[in-house]
Motif scaffolding. Structure first.
Motif, short mmCIF file in Angstrom:
data_model
loop_
_atom_site.label_atom_id
_atom_site.label_comp_id
_atom_site.label_asym_id
_atom_site.label_seq_id
_atom_site.Cartn_x
_atom_site.Cartn_y
_atom_site.Cartn_z
N ILE A 186 0.84 -1.21 0.00
CA ILE A 186 0.00 0.00 0.00
C ILE A 186 0.87 1.25 0.00
CG2 ILE A 186 -1.66 1.33 1.40
CD1 ILE A 186 -2.81 -1.42 2.33
N ALA A 187 1.98 1.21 0.72
CA ALA A 187 2.88 2.37 0.78
C ALA A 187 3.59 2.60 -0.55
CB ALA A 187 3.91 2.17 1.89
N LEU A 188 3.90 1.52 -1.24
CA LEU A 188 4.68 1.63 -2.48
C LEU A 188 3.87 2.10 -3.68
CD1 LEU A 188 7.30 1.15 -4.08
CD2 LEU A 188 6.68 -1.28 -4.22
N TYR A 189 2.67 1.56 -3.80
CA TYR A 189 1.89 1.79 -5.04
C TYR A 189 1.77 3.26 -5.46
CZ TYR A 189 -2.05 1.93 -8.25
OH TYR A 189 -2.86 2.19 -9.32
N PRO A 190 1.40 4.17 -4.53
CA PRO A 190 1.20 5.55 -4.98
C PRO A 190 2.44 6.17 -5.62
CG PRO A 190 0.28 5.23 -2.79
CD PRO A 190 1.08 4.00 -3.09
N TRP A 191 3.61 5.68 -5.27
CA TRP A 191 4.83 6.29 -5.79
C TRP A 191 5.31 5.69 -7.11
CZ3 TRP A 191 8.18 7.49 -0.87
CH2 TRP A 191 7.78 8.72 -0.38
N ILE A 192 4.78 4.55 -7.50
CA ILE A 192 5.32 3.98 -8.74
C ILE A 192 4.26 3.64 -9.77
CG2 ILE A 192 7.38 3.11 -7.54
CD1 ILE A 192 6.28 0.30 -7.86
N ARG A 193 3.01 4.03 -9.51
CA ARG A 193 2.03 3.76 -10.57
C ARG A 193 2.32 4.66 -11.77
NH1 ARG A 193 -3.61 6.18 -9.60
NH2 ARG A 193 -3.16 8.32 -9.02
N LYS A 194 1.73 4.28 -12.89
CA LYS A 194 2.14 4.84 -14.18
C LYS A 194 2.33 6.36 -14.20
CE LYS A 194 1.24 4.42 -19.11
NZ LYS A 194 0.23 4.12 -20.13
N LEU A 197 5.64 7.83 -13.02
CA LEU A 197 6.94 7.52 -13.63
C LEU A 197 6.97 7.90 -15.11
CD1 LEU A 197 7.53 3.98 -12.01
CD2 LEU A 197 8.37 6.18 -11.19
N PRO A 198 6.67 9.16 -15.42
CA PRO A 198 6.62 9.55 -16.83
C PRO A 198 7.99 9.38 -17.49
CG PRO A 198 6.62 11.49 -15.41
CD PRO A 198 6.44 10.29 -14.52
N GLY A 199 7.98 8.80 -18.68
CA GLY A 199 9.23 8.64 -19.42
C GLY A 199 10.02 7.39 -19.05
N LEU A 200 9.51 6.61 -18.10
CA LEU A 200 10.24 5.40 -17.71
C LEU A 200 9.54 4.13 -18.19
CD1 LEU A 200 11.54 6.12 -14.07
CD2 LEU A 200 12.67 6.54 -16.25
N GLU A 201 8.61 4.28 -19.13
CA GLU A 201 7.83 3.14 -19.61
C GLU A 201 8.74 2.01 -20.12
OE1 GLU A 201 7.33 6.28 -20.48
OE2 GLU A 201 5.40 6.74 -19.57
N LYS A 202 9.79 2.40 -20.83
CA LYS A 202 10.69 1.39 -21.41
C LYS A 202 11.48 0.70 -20.29
CE LYS A 202 14.28 1.82 -24.38
NZ LYS A 202 15.12 2.65 -25.27
N LYS A 211 5.96 -4.67 -12.99
CA LYS A 211 4.93 -4.27 -13.95
C LYS A 211 3.60 -4.99 -13.64
CE LYS A 211 4.22 -4.14 -18.89
NZ LYS A 211 4.60 -4.72 -20.17
N LYS A 212 3.72 -6.28 -13.39
CA LYS A 212 2.53 -7.09 -13.10
C LYS A 212 1.89 -6.65 -11.76
CE LYS A 212 1.29 -11.96 -12.83
NZ LYS A 212 1.79 -13.32 -12.67
N TRP A 213 2.75 -6.38 -10.81
CA TRP A 213 2.30 -5.93 -9.48
C TRP A 213 1.54 -4.61 -9.61
CZ3 TRP A 213 3.29 -1.54 -6.64
CH2 TRP A 213 3.09 -1.60 -5.26
N ILE A 214 2.10 -3.66 -10.38
CA ILE A 214 1.41 -2.37 -10.57
C ILE A 214 0.04 -2.60 -11.19
CG2 ILE A 214 1.43 -0.19 -11.88
CD1 ILE A 214 4.50 -0.16 -11.61
N LYS A 215 -0.02 -3.50 -12.18
CA LYS A 215 -1.31 -3.74 -12.84
C LYS A 215 -2.35 -4.29 -11.86
CE LYS A 215 -3.59 -5.54 -16.94
NZ LYS A 215 -4.83 -5.68 -16.17
#
Lengths: 232, 232
Positions: A186-194, A197-202, A211-215
């Protein structure tokens, strides 16, 4: 939605029948942590939206309970009407879990090995990945760019994401700790959802477990309610 | 001195009679936290000094237990010989306190209000003051100075010291939480003792409660043993 929006700054205004959760917060990465947990628990709680753009969190009455002048702050109203204030989003998660998550659906039994693992990863997120993420964003959005500072924090953020990826791979359950969503997730999700992290898609492609965890959090309706409650 | 210095990287090498504390650490601000607690407790423990200048913490065997490649790491050897690894200095403090500080001399009863206050201030130190301090030092010691970055982190560090000062004044006992040294005090001290704040001597004068607090830790022989153990 289980939140009751309140605009009265005095927690006692909401009544004192039984123990009550009264939260001062705003829709920031720190501020949504407790609302995500409360929505996952489908708990009823009072939410006082503290508009940080208006510096309400720096007003004297607020600083009485939080000398750091930050959101979120929890005012836990005891059954007898007395109030316990808890600050720091991760400390609030641990406190709320003890009070409201009696079946440990989103936390772990106090004192168990998983309890300490959850705390370990909470500190990793709050003191490692989080500050690097914040600093990367800060230097990336300055009018005058500082390339070496941007690189420093970007590199460290990516290294931290690699650490999370390794952890998720090793744990093998889809969560940071144990077999279900925990407080560190719960603590991590808000900081790394799409959107964070603009520009770090690759780069994220290198971390398939992350990636799967974020989804899985993107797809969790109650997690998303933790955000939408601020739009009410 | 209660530490037994070991150079064998396998915790099982130290024997498994009863439960044992085996610590991988180094004399950094994060690394001395557990040694300070262990010396305050006058506990017997094994210390494996992991020379971070030689990047030992990035070696494969170490990364097996700490994917983040950082010190300290605790290997808690159970009475049956099995090993529990705990990472992140503040999580190690909480874990060790439960195992070794049964009388809560340097911690607080799990689940009590003071327990959560201690956790709250641990997060404040680890995620707020600490990263600002680190970044201030980083930008101050770069060959090419970045004045706006130095100012940003210096200002925030001083603001955080002001928050600590207010807390110490309000608590009124000489400690961050309750009436005795707690884990948050132990976490904070390494980052704000004199040698860590060069050039801020005048600014510290604005924070008399912080100044007095630092002195009480400077004068505590067991706290200082937490440092000197690395010189053995």
């Amino acid at each position: 939605m289980t939140a009751i929006i309140t605009r009265n700054n005095d927690p006692k205004s909401v009544g004192t029948k039984g123990s009550q959760t009264y939260l001062y917060s705003w829709s920031t990465t720190n501020g949504v942590r407790p609302t995500i947990l409360l929505e996952l628990l489908e708990a009823t709680y009072y939410l006082n939206k503290v508009d940080i753009s208006k510096k309400i969190q720096k007003e004297k009455w607020y600083l009485e309970h939080n000398a750091n002048g930050k959101i979120p702050t929890l005012a836990w109203i005891e059954a007898d009407g007395s109030i316990t204030y808890v600050n720091e989003s991760a400390a609030i998660l641990l406190f709320l879990a003890e009070k409201l998550d009696k079946k440990n659906e989103f936390s772990f039994k106090i004192g168990s090995l998983e309890y300490y693992e959850d705390i370990e990863w909470l500190f990793f997120v709050l003191s490692g990945l989080g500050p690097n993420k914040s600093n990367w964003k800060y230097f990336s959005t300055l009018p005058v760019k500082n390339d070496s500072a941007i690189k420093k924090y970007r590199d460290e953020l990516l290294r931290n994401l690699g650490v999370v990826n390794t952890r998720l791979q090793r744990n093998g359950t889809g969560y940071l700790v144990g077999k279900h969503i925990g407080l560190a997730d719960i603590a991590l999700y808000p900081w790394i959802r799409k959107e964070q992290l603009p520009g770090l898609e690759k780069e994220i492609e290198q971390f398939p477990y992350v990636k799967k965890w974020i989804k899985s959090f993107d797809d969790n309706a109650n997690v998303q309610k933790g955000y939408s409650v601020f739009k009410q």
